[in-house]
Scaffold this active site. Structure first.
Site, short mmCIF file in Angstrom:
data_model
loop_
_atom_site.label_atom_id
_atom_site.label_comp_id
_atom_site.label_asym_id
_atom_site.label_seq_id
_atom_site.Cartn_x
_atom_site.Cartn_y
_atom_site.Cartn_z
N ASP A 73 0.84 -1.18 0.00
CA ASP A 73 0.00 0.00 0.00
C ASP A 73 0.88 1.23 0.00
OD1 ASP A 73 -2.44 1.39 0.07
OD2 ASP A 73 -2.19 1.75 2.21
N GLU B 81 -2.67 -1.59 -5.16
CA GLU B 81 -3.89 -0.86 -5.47
C GLU B 81 -3.77 -0.21 -6.83
OE1 GLU B 81 -5.91 1.47 -2.14
OE2 GLU B 81 -3.79 1.62 -1.73
N ASP C 237 -1.93 1.84 7.04
CA ASP C 237 -1.46 1.38 5.73
C ASP C 237 -1.09 -0.10 5.74
OD1 ASP C 237 -1.79 3.95 4.69
OD2 ASP C 237 0.20 4.56 5.38
#
Ligand SMILES: [Zn+2]
Length: 332
Positions: A138, A222, A313
């Protein structure tokens, strides 16, 4: 007017103007190829409903490179020297050995230095040994990135550190009189500062990518719309600073070279949901998955259901890994 129509005119142009005759024909053709690519990209964006800028003329101060499109025709190597048609024999300081078969040769100027770039075919790939491990990553705001097993990669913030120097160099340029020798000198110094920042970032990206690719077989991340995020003013600096988009490109091609995989996933709820595990009452574990709404300023994930307390995160990175693995399981 097509690129080929323009190419057909080059012969007459070369006969009429000495400055055209002074360049190898492939170098001239490549200018038209670049122009064509620019217009194709422009029209593609227009058709996609975007609002691209109209291609602009690039004057001598903005046009920094030229290409011999066929190695062996106008440009070749001789005993470690680069031999360029119409220019001459040039000594090269090699940054690395040439591997594969050279196809094109591009000469560029950057911050007062001249560089040559060979694009090569048939470069042997060097797969890294499989480790049997996957991870999710992330993008952090405080950190550059966080992996699912809790490794925090610090943000080096080269740019901000170098920013003072950059600003100073920029001010020096604007103070000096246009067209003066002193201004040109200041411009050169500014270019050097920018180059330094670029190189530091590049170096950091490559080292980070290498350690990830060596350690993991599959890396889930992501699929962030970086552009949209950059428009949000608060985050703008951190994100463009971190150069996330450039990092992802590096990660993807290095992984491909090493025989590893990078998979981008829809980031929906990955930062909100809980990645903790609960006992299912039969001796097994089941995901908690409690959805906990939090704004960007909340840095810690705290779950009232399973009691998990984790960096925000890191929690997201774990979710990304689990999502990636479950999707993969569904496909297989
Ligand atoms: Zn939980």
């Amino acid at each position: 007017m097509s690129r080929y129509e323009q190419e057909a005119e080059l012969k007459d142009l070369r006969a009429a103007f000495a400055e055209y005759a002074a360049m190898h024909s492939h170098v001239l053709q490549d200018v038209l190829a670049r122009l064509d690519r620019t217009y194709q990209a422009f029209f593609r964006q227009v058709q996609a409903g975007e609002q691209p800028g109209y291609p602009r003329f690039q004057g001598a101060q903005r046009y920094h490179s030229f290409t011999y499109k066929e190695y062996g025709n106008g440009a070749h190597l001789d005993n470690g020297f680069l031999v360029l048609s119409k220019i001459g024999r040039i000594a090269v300081r090699w940054s690395r050995p040439l591997v594969g078969t050279p196809k094109t040769v591009t000469i560029s100027r950057e911050a007062g230095g001249w560089y040559v770039c060979f694009s090569c075919a048939d470069v042997p790939i060097e797969p890294l040994p499989r480790t049997g491990q996957d991870t999710g990553i992330d993008v952090g705001l405080k950190e550059f990135l966080v992996t699912a097993d809790g490794t925090f990669v610090e943000n080096p913030r080269h740019y901000r550190k170098a920013e003072r120097q950059l600003k100073k160099a920029q001010r020096r340029v604007s103070r000096r009189k246009k067209g003066s020798k002193r201004r040109k000198k200041a411009v050169r110094l500014l270019a050097k500062r920018h180059q330094q920042v670029r190189r530091q970032r590049h170096d950091f990206h490559h080292k980070t990518v290498f350690s990830l690719v060596r350690q993991y077989d599959t890396i889930y991340l992501e699929d962030l719309r970086v552009r949209n995020l950059v428009r949000n003013h608060h985050l703008a600096k951190s994100i463009s600073d971190a150069g996330w988009a450039a990092f992802r490109t590096t990660l993807e091609y290095k992984a491909a070279c090493a025989g590893k995989r990078v998979v981008a996933l829809d980031p929906k709820y990955t930062s909100q949901d809980c990645s903790g595990m609960l006992d299912d009452g039969q001796g097994g574990k089941t995901p908690c998955a409690e959805r906990i709404q939090k704004s960007l300023s909340v840095r810690t994930h705290i779950c009232p259901r399973c009691g998990l307390i984790l960096d925000r995160d890191e929690n997201a990175a774990r979710n990304i890994l689990r999502l990636g693995q479950s999707l993969r399981g569904a496909v297989a």
